[in-house]
Design an enzyme around this catalytic site. Structure first.
Site, PDB file in Angstrom:
ATOM      1  CG  HIS A  24      -2.080  -0.750   1.284  1.00  0.00           C
ATOM      2  ND1 HIS A  24      -2.623  -1.215   2.466  1.00  0.00           N
ATOM      3  CD2 HIS A  24      -2.884  -1.191   0.305  1.00  0.00           C
ATOM      4  CE1 HIS A  24      -3.705  -1.912   2.202  1.00  0.00           C
ATOM      5  NE2 HIS A  24      -3.882  -1.913   0.903  1.00  0.00           N
ATOM      6  CG  ASP A 165      -8.294  -7.432   1.255  1.00  0.00           C
ATOM      7  OD1 ASP A 165      -7.356  -8.150   0.875  1.00  0.00           O
ATOM      8  OD2 ASP A 165      -8.507  -6.304   0.785  1.00  0.00           O
TER       9      ASP A 165
HETATM   10 FE1  FEO Z   1      -7.935  -4.371  -0.052  1.00  0.00          FE
HETATM   11 FE2  FEO Z   1      -5.808  -6.981  -0.462  1.00  0.00          FE
HETATM   12  O1  FEO Z   1      -6.650  -5.397  -0.938  1.00  0.00           O
END
Ligand code: FEO
Length: 396
Positions: A24, A165
């Site tokens: 991220h 997720d």
């Molecule tokens: Fe919300 Fe694994 O992406």
């Protein structure tokens, strides 16, 4: 690359990313890499549930090709738009233009805004089903687990839950099942995942899990989109999520985390640790510049309380402490018992800033801050010991 059959006619066809260390965009450290899990379901009609990060498209396609010609895919199910699960989706839909893309109505705009591809989209809502030819996929919307458009896919006949997720961990290994790997790493990564992604959404996590539990769905296996698949006692991770969401799971430990300019705040931290220990709780010391801020948040999840300290600089905290405070404000460890401590020279300010962040994080400040001017003397160190002891009594 080989697929792995996780139950009859259901194949893991994802990708292993051993090298990623920052997820991220540097907002989450992944010490053990991660996996992007995609699942291929073979029946009269073929469904692919989620895809992988775009960089790993070839890896996914090579695994799929070992089972079936990828152009035979009838349904591309998108449980979640974020690119680690949809990056390879455009390639699949380019290869199979007649395949239907299945997602929630909220996901339509998000997928189009990501990829702008004019696909044939079928929207689904909770309870909707797709018949693969005697085999059924049922969908459950799961808003804010962890995006508004997220959903779970449930393979009815196999009692297999694919929750994207939710219930995942960032942990790359050659094993695919949770019962096959180092349990300490597994649970630590699950804990870190919850703390850094789902903690601020705990109220919604609790509501959604309770809704699903009420439905009484039989669940034989939970296959998330990151990390290992829960095969033995799959509901253990659901129970753990509920405990985390309610703030009801504790270890007998207190986290003491701080940064220091000239060691005065360190002396306070050490004296407080002895005070905590004298009450039978385990103090865990995290000097912030020597620690990983995302690990600190994971440490907090099951701690009985946290003491946060800083020297004062420019009437504020030291920069490393500010980074942890920003995580506190963002992740909101609601109700976590806490107190601030620190040192100052001419003017104070650090403990005030720490308390402001604790309030923004909706934490429970159980003691007034402890602060000393310049270097703590013997009497002040004794007071710091007593502060730690009192804190331990309040959080036990
Ligand atoms: Fe919300 Fe694994 O992406």
């Amino acid at each position: 690359m080989k697929p792995i059959e996780i139950m009859k006619d259901v194949y893991w066809v994802g990708a292993l990313d051993y090298n990623i260390r920052n997820f991220h965009g540097y907002s989450y450290t992944t010490h053990h890499g991660t996996t992007y899990n995609a699942y291929l379901i073979i029946s009269e009609r073929v469904a692919l549930v989620d895809s992988v990060m775009g960089l790993f498209t070839e890896e996914m396609l090579s695994r799929i090709s070992e089972v079936v010609d990828p152009t035979k895919i009838d349904y591309m199910i998108s449980n979640h738009t974020e690119m680690d699960h949809s990056g390879a989706t455009p390639e699949i839909l380019k290869m199979v233009p007649d395949a239907k893309l299945v997602c929630t109505s909220k996901a339509v705009n998000e997928l189009e805004k990501h990829y702008d591809d004019g696909w044939d989209i079928q929207t689904v809502k909770t309870g909707d089903e797709i018949d693969l030819g005697g085999k059924t996929l049922r969908f459950y919307e799961a808003p804010m687990l962890h995006w508004p458009e997220s959903m779970f896919t449930y393979y009815v006949e196999k009692q297999l839950l694919l929750p994207n997720d939710a219930f995942g961990q960032h942990y790359a290994t050659e094993q695919r099942f949770a019962d096959e790997v180092d349990q300490n790493v597994l649970w630590r990564e699950a804990e870190k995942y919850y703390a850094n992604i789902l903690w601020p959404l705990s109220r919604m996590v609790q509501k959604k899990i309770e809704e699903v539990v009420e439905l009484g769905l039989p669940i034989k296996m939970i296959a998330p989109s990151h990390g290992l698949i829960w095969r033995k006692d799959p509901l253990q991770i659901v129970t753990r999520y509920l405990e985390w969401a309610k703030g009801e799971r504790f270890q007998d430990k207190v986290i003491i985390t701080w940064d220091t300019m000239w060691q005065s705040t360190t002396k306070l931290a050490r004296a407080m640790a002895e005070g905590v220990q004298s009450e039978g709780l385990k103090p865990e010391l995290r000097l912030i510049p020597h620690s990983d801020r995302y690990d600190i948040m994971a440490d907090l999840l099951e701690a009985r309380g946290v003491l946060i300290g800083s020297s004062t600089m420019h009437n504020n905290v030291l920069p490393n402490v500010a980074s942890v405070l920003s995580d506190i404000e963002l992740l909101k460890p609601v109700g976590k018992k806490c107190a601030a401590f620190g040192s100052y020279g001419w003017g104070g300010g650090a403990v005030k800033k720490i308390q402001e962040s604790m309030e923004k994080g909706k934490m429970d400040i159980v003691m007034d801050p402890f602060t000393v001017k310049w270097v703590p003397n013997e009497e002040e160190l004794e007071q710091a010991f007593t502060f730690g002891k009192e804190f331990a009594r309040k959080v036990k």
